[in-house]
Design a protein around this motif. Structure first.
Motif, mmCIF file in Angstrom:
data_model
loop_
_atom_site.group_PDB
_atom_site.id
_atom_site.type_symbol
_atom_site.label_atom_id
_atom_site.label_comp_id
_atom_site.label_asym_id
_atom_site.label_seq_id
_atom_site.Cartn_x
_atom_site.Cartn_y
_atom_site.Cartn_z
ATOM 1 N N THR A 142 0.920 -1.252 -0.019
ATOM 2 C CA THR A 142 0.145 -0.058 -0.036
ATOM 3 C C THR A 142 0.722 1.108 -0.028
ATOM 4 O O THR A 142 0.528 1.931 -0.692
ATOM 5 C CB THR A 142 -0.895 -0.090 1.404
ATOM 6 O OG1 THR A 142 -1.662 -1.099 1.299
ATOM 7 C CG2 THR A 142 -1.793 1.242 1.290
ATOM 8 N N VAL A 143 1.883 1.361 0.798
ATOM 9 C CA VAL A 143 2.834 2.294 0.832
ATOM 10 C C VAL A 143 3.621 2.754 -0.520
ATOM 11 O O VAL A 143 3.635 3.719 -0.868
ATOM 12 C CB VAL A 143 3.726 2.230 1.971
ATOM 13 C CG1 VAL A 143 4.892 3.110 2.172
ATOM 14 C CG2 VAL A 143 3.147 2.025 3.466
ATOM 15 N N PHE A 144 3.929 1.374 -0.987
ATOM 16 C CA PHE A 144 4.917 1.362 -2.322
ATOM 17 C C PHE A 144 4.087 2.052 -3.450
ATOM 18 O O PHE A 144 4.507 2.915 -4.154
ATOM 19 C CB PHE A 144 5.127 0.007 -2.688
ATOM 20 C CG PHE A 144 6.148 -0.214 -3.906
ATOM 21 C CD1 PHE A 144 7.223 0.326 -3.909
ATOM 22 C CD2 PHE A 144 5.431 -0.272 -5.026
ATOM 23 C CE1 PHE A 144 8.035 -0.022 -5.149
ATOM 24 C CE2 PHE A 144 5.954 -0.452 -6.173
ATOM 25 C CZ PHE A 144 7.441 -0.287 -6.148
ATOM 26 N N LYS A 145 2.859 1.865 -3.394
ATOM 27 C CA LYS A 145 1.901 2.290 -4.543
ATOM 28 C C LYS A 145 1.519 3.702 -4.224
ATOM 29 O O LYS A 145 1.460 4.468 -5.351
ATOM 30 C CB LYS A 145 0.578 1.240 -4.514
ATOM 31 C CG LYS A 145 0.864 -0.086 -4.967
ATOM 32 C CD LYS A 145 -0.374 -1.033 -5.107
ATOM 33 C CE LYS A 145 -0.043 -2.261 -5.661
ATOM 34 N NZ LYS A 145 -1.364 -3.392 -5.482
ATOM 35 N N ARG A 146 1.298 4.058 -3.010
ATOM 36 C CA ARG A 146 0.772 5.335 -2.876
ATOM 37 C C ARG A 146 2.025 6.433 -3.092
ATOM 38 O O ARG A 146 1.774 7.279 -3.677
ATOM 39 C CB ARG A 146 0.603 5.424 -1.304
ATOM 40 C CG ARG A 146 0.158 7.157 -0.729
ATOM 41 C CD ARG A 146 -0.465 7.128 0.513
ATOM 42 N NE ARG A 146 0.492 6.953 1.479
ATOM 43 C CZ ARG A 146 1.381 7.587 2.048
ATOM 44 N NH1 ARG A 146 1.269 8.775 1.656
ATOM 45 N NH2 ARG A 146 2.131 7.235 3.043
ATOM 46 N N LEU A 147 3.332 5.913 -2.524
ATOM 47 C CA LEU A 147 4.520 6.824 -2.979
ATOM 48 C C LEU A 147 4.480 6.857 -4.329
ATOM 49 O O LEU A 147 5.173 7.989 -5.014
ATOM 50 C CB LEU A 147 5.309 6.294 -2.012
ATOM 51 C CG LEU A 147 5.478 6.385 -0.630
ATOM 52 C CD1 LEU A 147 6.629 5.830 0.162
ATOM 53 C CD2 LEU A 147 5.462 7.959 -0.246
ATOM 54 N N ASP A 148 4.281 5.756 -5.175
ATOM 55 C CA ASP A 148 4.642 5.947 -6.697
ATOM 56 C C ASP A 148 5.881 6.615 -7.061
ATOM 57 O O ASP A 148 6.005 7.603 -7.801
ATOM 58 C CB ASP A 148 3.442 6.587 -7.246
ATOM 59 C CG ASP A 148 3.177 6.480 -8.738
ATOM 60 O OD1 ASP A 148 3.879 5.520 -9.166
ATOM 61 O OD2 ASP A 148 2.777 7.304 -9.470
ATOM 62 N N ALA A 149 7.056 6.153 -6.554
ATOM 63 C CA ALA A 149 8.255 6.607 -6.716
ATOM 64 C C ALA A 149 8.863 5.954 -8.127
ATOM 65 O O ALA A 149 8.560 5.038 -8.567
ATOM 66 C CB ALA A 149 9.149 6.259 -5.811
ATOM 67 N N ASP A 150 9.644 6.914 -8.510
ATOM 68 C CA ASP A 150 10.651 6.580 -9.860
ATOM 69 C C ASP A 150 11.517 5.345 -9.543
ATOM 70 O O ASP A 150 11.903 4.579 -10.066
ATOM 71 C CB ASP A 150 11.143 7.687 -10.595
ATOM 72 C CG ASP A 150 10.296 8.535 -11.257
ATOM 73 O OD1 ASP A 150 9.729 8.286 -12.447
ATOM 74 O OD2 ASP A 150 9.660 9.529 -10.462
ATOM 75 N N PHE A 151 12.230 5.821 -8.299
ATOM 76 C CA PHE A 151 13.151 4.679 -7.717
ATOM 77 C C PHE A 151 12.694 4.472 -6.302
ATOM 78 O O PHE A 151 12.659 5.528 -5.582
ATOM 79 C CB PHE A 151 14.474 5.631 -7.855
ATOM 80 C CG PHE A 151 15.041 6.174 -9.239
ATOM 81 C CD1 PHE A 151 15.771 5.288 -10.123
ATOM 82 C CD2 PHE A 151 14.513 7.298 -9.708
ATOM 83 C CE1 PHE A 151 15.943 5.637 -11.338
ATOM 84 C CE2 PHE A 151 14.853 7.728 -10.690
ATOM 85 C CZ PHE A 151 15.769 7.031 -11.905
#
Length: 254
Positions: free
Chosen positions: A21-30
């Motif tokens: 959930t955190v990974f998808k919310r932050l939606d980082a390039d890296f």
């Protein structure tokens, strides 16, 4: 462009605590990780659109790093090319046309500074590695660097003065690094910000009391300062004893 770094204190553990959930919310390039504590084959992540790179420690359940990126690198290297330092999975370097990205999990000097001598050898070797890359193109490196640089970077500076992560030797190494042409991006934007930390011990309700340390960083070559947009510390994100830190930049590929 968005860069995230997070010491997850065990990737398998944080996957049970809403990591995706955190990974998808932050939606980082890296998205860079430290202290993954896994071996090859122990975790299979479904991350559509991301390239995944892992560096594993020889010792099971210890150390380890990872990078997940939307942008395929020109080259990937693991470690810093010195056998003494390359058995704990502490460094991954991604080369891009206009910069290098490094995730790093710096060794802890441990109780009573019993590993400080090794830490100092690591500092010399790692700083040499980064400086060599910086002669070729700008560098962005991030991770748990296991040092609070200044008194402003931890809650209890006086009582921790000679403890791991706040010894004079470790702090001086960070000063030396920055003086060689690098920028602590959070302090670049927020030079006087107090009481914002990225790590809290598990004892004495440290996180509830915000008795923390800022030991997670994004450091960049000074040449990149004109392209820096912001730096953030996501104290609201749980799941580890560390929280993610963020760097936002202009499009570095442009």
């Amino acid at each position: 462009m968005k860069f995230i770094s997070w010491n997850v204190n065990g990737l398998r553990a944080v996957l049970k605590k809403d990591f995706m959930t955190v990974f998808k919310r932050l939606d980082a390039d890296f998205f860079c990780l430290q202290e993954t504590k896994i071996q090859a084959g122990q975790v299979a992540l479904d991350l559509p659109g991301y390239h995944q790179y892992f560096n594993y420690a020889d010792q099971k359940g210890y150390s380890g790093t990872a990078v997940f990126t939307k942008h395929a690198p020109l080259n990937v290297t693991y470690g810093i090319g010195q056998d003494e330092h390359d058995h704990e999975g502490r460094v991954i370097t991604l080369e891009y046309p206009t910069f290098y990205l490094i995730t790093c999990y710096t060794p802890n000097s441990q109780d009573k500074l019993k590993r400080l001598d090794y830490r100092m050898r690591w500092e010399e070797a790692f700083q040499g590695y980064v400086q060599n890359l910086a002669t070729q193109k700008p560098v962005i490196f991030c991770g748990d660097l296991n040092v609070a640089h200044e008194a402003i970077d931890l809650k209890n500076d006086r009582t921790n003065h000679h403890n791991a992560g706040f010894s004079d030797a470790e702090r001086n190494q960070m000063t030396t690094l920055l003086n060689r042409g690098f920028t602590d991006t959070f302090r670049y934007f927020y030079p006087n910000q107090t009481e914002i930390y990225s790590w809290w011990g598990y004892r004495f309700h440290a996180r509830d009391n915000n008795a923390g340390w800022r030991i997670d960083y994004f450091i960049t070559s000074n040449d990149l300062q004109p392209k820096l947009l912001d730096a953030k510390i996501h104290t609201e994100i749980l799941g580890s004893d560390h929280c993610p830190v963020e760097l936002d930049t202009q499009n570095l590929f442009a």
